[in-house]
Design a protein around this motif. Structure first.
Motif, PDB file in Angstrom:
ATOM      1  N   ILE A 337       0.836  -1.203   0.000  1.00 21.89           N
ATOM      2  CA  ILE A 337       0.000   0.000   0.000  1.00 21.89           C
ATOM      3  C   ILE A 337       0.867   1.247   0.000  1.00 21.89           C
ATOM      4  O   ILE A 337       0.634   2.194  -0.769  1.00 21.89           O
ATOM      5  N   ASN A 338       1.880   1.248   0.856  1.00 27.62           N
ATOM      6  CA  ASN A 338       2.768   2.413   0.951  1.00 27.62           C
ATOM      7  C   ASN A 338       3.457   2.733  -0.375  1.00 27.62           C
ATOM      8  O   ASN A 338       3.356   3.861  -0.874  1.00 27.62           O
ATOM      9  N   PRO A 339       4.171   1.785  -1.007  1.00 28.98           N
ATOM     10  CA  PRO A 339       4.848   2.144  -2.251  1.00 28.98           C
ATOM     11  C   PRO A 339       3.896   2.495  -3.393  1.00 28.98           C
ATOM     12  O   PRO A 339       4.234   3.350  -4.223  1.00 28.98           O
ATOM     13  N   ILE A 340       2.731   1.851  -3.463  1.00 26.48           N
ATOM     14  CA  ILE A 340       1.777   2.205  -4.520  1.00 26.48           C
ATOM     15  C   ILE A 340       1.358   3.662  -4.379  1.00 26.48           C
ATOM     16  O   ILE A 340       1.318   4.421  -5.357  1.00 26.48           O
ATOM     17  N   MET A 341       1.060   4.068  -3.157  1.00 26.24           N
ATOM     18  CA  MET A 341       0.668   5.458  -2.935  1.00 26.24           C
ATOM     19  C   MET A 341       1.822   6.408  -3.224  1.00 26.24           C
ATOM     20  O   MET A 341       1.610   7.498  -3.777  1.00 26.24           O
TER      21      MET A 341
END
Length: 500
Positions: A337-341
């Motif tokens: 979730i973090n890297p996608i955002m």
């Protein structure tokens, strides 16, 4: 990606308007981060998994502390890695050797030979990352010598996007590790690092000589002194390990506590050394005073943000409804979730910093990052309260938490890389990048020990106390932002740090 021309000169290949050398460093870092974040996504799950499930069967508190110290040491050794590049190898060769050692570490992790191979693999990854991580970032900075700070910030934001593309590794490594075999996941991480190594060697011609020579090569006398000091240090370490083993305190818990103390003490001591060094000018010393506060803010930030791999990862596995159309996705996928955002928002923040220019100072960006990241743990405490009755909570809670942390991360991490290359004393360029990563090391190490409080305190008080404390730290930094802006020289265009 495009080509540009200047008069009759042949076309010059560019990477989103930047020198093509940035692409070489971008993809090398991307694959290194693929291997790192792939391992990180499943490490704590592997450590706590029972032997019947091919795990190591560690207690949760010990596993979280070990994870925290491992992540801490990965960044901690960036300081000696930067020193070796500055004084011995040059940044370019240091990165090359780092790629090879990291790959060997992941190969060791892929061998199902028990805890011994796991600890060997983690040690090799730590050593290799210490050679690669600070020096590849220093090379990015050197590509922009003599150019504007806004353009440098833009380049680091793009470079940071590459980091986070690599951070999507849990989609592959996490699935293979959790659903098929832990060591297969570790093996794919090794393959990713092999891709990075090949790409770095093939793309080296685009670096225009950056990092080929040490910035301040050791003299023969200095080299002899270094070798003697290294041998003495290894001897002291061997004696300390022997004494600890004989005293019965050479345990995983004992080692993690000792390394946490080391991770906090070393940056304090090193800042003291820099302030006394005759190689640091008075102007550089003034700016170092401001940098100390930015360093402390970054340590607090990472103490919170890097708990994603431990407490938040385990929370996702145990208390979050991960069902998607009747299929339960691996809990390690929440680490994506973090890297996608970040991938979605990196270009926005790169544009934002160019748009704002010098109107918003570095300290203000750091303070904002602390406040929003503290708010993420306040939200996390609300999610924990919703799950306290035994029911699993919606994944939307984690989405909200990670969105706040991403906003904070993009306000602090790429900006911190850029300000470090800007404020570093000339004689300590790579070492100062290592110092920047020591902030992550200190935060991760302390965070790993703080995570032990989660079980005795309970989830709600744990997340709430940490969140409110971080918000308070951000508020305090806001109060001193103007003073720090003056010390850095951001309030006077004519006082900008000269290009190096």
């Amino acid at each position: 990606m495009a080509t540009t021309t200047s008069g009759g000169a042949p076309p010059a290949r560019t990477f989103f308007g930047h020198p093509w050398g940035l692409a070489t460093l971008f993809f090398t870092e991307m694959w290194e981060r693929f291997s790192f974040y792939g391992l990180r996504a499943i490490l704590v799950l592997f450590l706590v998994a029972p032997p019947a499930d091919a795990g190591l069967g560690m207690a949760e508190g010990t596993a979280k502390a070990l994870l925290g110290v491992y992540m801490s040491m990965v960044y901690f050794v960036a300081l000696p890695g930067g020193w070796i590049a500055d004084r011995v190898l040059g940044a370019r060769r240091a990165v090359l050797i780092g790629c090879v050692v990291i790959m060997c570490g992941h190969i060791a992790m892929a061998i199902p030979g028990g805890a011994g191979f796991v600890y060997l693999g983690l040690l090799l990854i730590i050593i290799g990352t210490g050679l690669l991580k600070p020096n590849i970032s220093t090379m990015v900075g050197k590509l922009y010598e003599g150019q504007s700070e806004a353009r440098r910030d833009s380049a680091f934001s793009l470079f940071y996007m590459g980091i986070n593309i690599g951070s999507l590794a849990p989609f592959v490594v996490g699935y293979l590790g959790q659903e098929i075999n832990w060591h297969l996941g570790f093996g794919v991480a090794a393959l990713g690092m092999a891709f990075g190594l090949v790409q770095y060697v093939l793309g080296g011609r685009h670096l225009r000589g950056v990092g080929e020579a040490p910035g301040h090569r050791l003299t023969p006398d200095e080299r002899r002194t270094f070798v003697r000091g290294l041998l003495a240090g290894l001897a002291v370490l061997a004696v300390a390990v022997l004494v600890a083993a004989l005293a019965g305190v050479l345990t995983i818990d004992g080692v993690t506590v000792a390394l946490t103390v080391l991770a906090v003490a070393v940056p304090i001591a090193y800042f003291g050394y820099l302030f006394r060094s005759h190689e640091v000018t008075e102007v550089e010393r003034v700016r170092l005073r401001a940098y100390v506060w930015l360093f402390a803010a970054a340590a607090v930030f990472w103490m919170i943000a890097d708990q994603a791999a431990g407490p938040l990862n385990l929370f996702a596995q145990e208390k979050v409804d991960l069902s998607v159309f009747g299929w339960r996705m691996p809990s390690s996928w929440t680490q994506n979730i973090n890297p996608i955002m970040i991938i979605c928002l990196s270009a926005v923040f790169a544009w934002l910093w160019l748009r704002l220019g010098d109107r918003v100072g570095t300290a203000q960006k750091f303070a904002f990052a602390l406040v929003v990241t503290g708010l993420s743990f306040v939200v996390m405490s609300m999610a924990a309260a919703a799950a306290s009755g035994g029911a699993k909570v919606s994944l939307l809670w984690l989405l909200a938490v990670y969105l706040l942390q991403v906003v904070g991360e993009l306000s602090l991490s790429p900006v911190g890389l850029a300000i470090t290359t800007r404020l570093a004393p000339r004689a300590f360029a790579s070492q100062m990048m290592g110092m920047w990563f020591l902030a992550t090391a200190a935060g991760d190490a302390v965070g790993g020990q703080v995570a032990r409080l989660q079980e005795p305190w309970g989830d709600v008080p744990y997340f709430l106390v940490l969140g409110l404390s971080t918000i308070a730290a951000g508020g305090a930094l806001f109060l001193f932002a103007r003073t720090l802006r003056r010390l850095i020289g951001e309030d006077r265009p004519e006082a900008a740090v000269p290009a190096r």
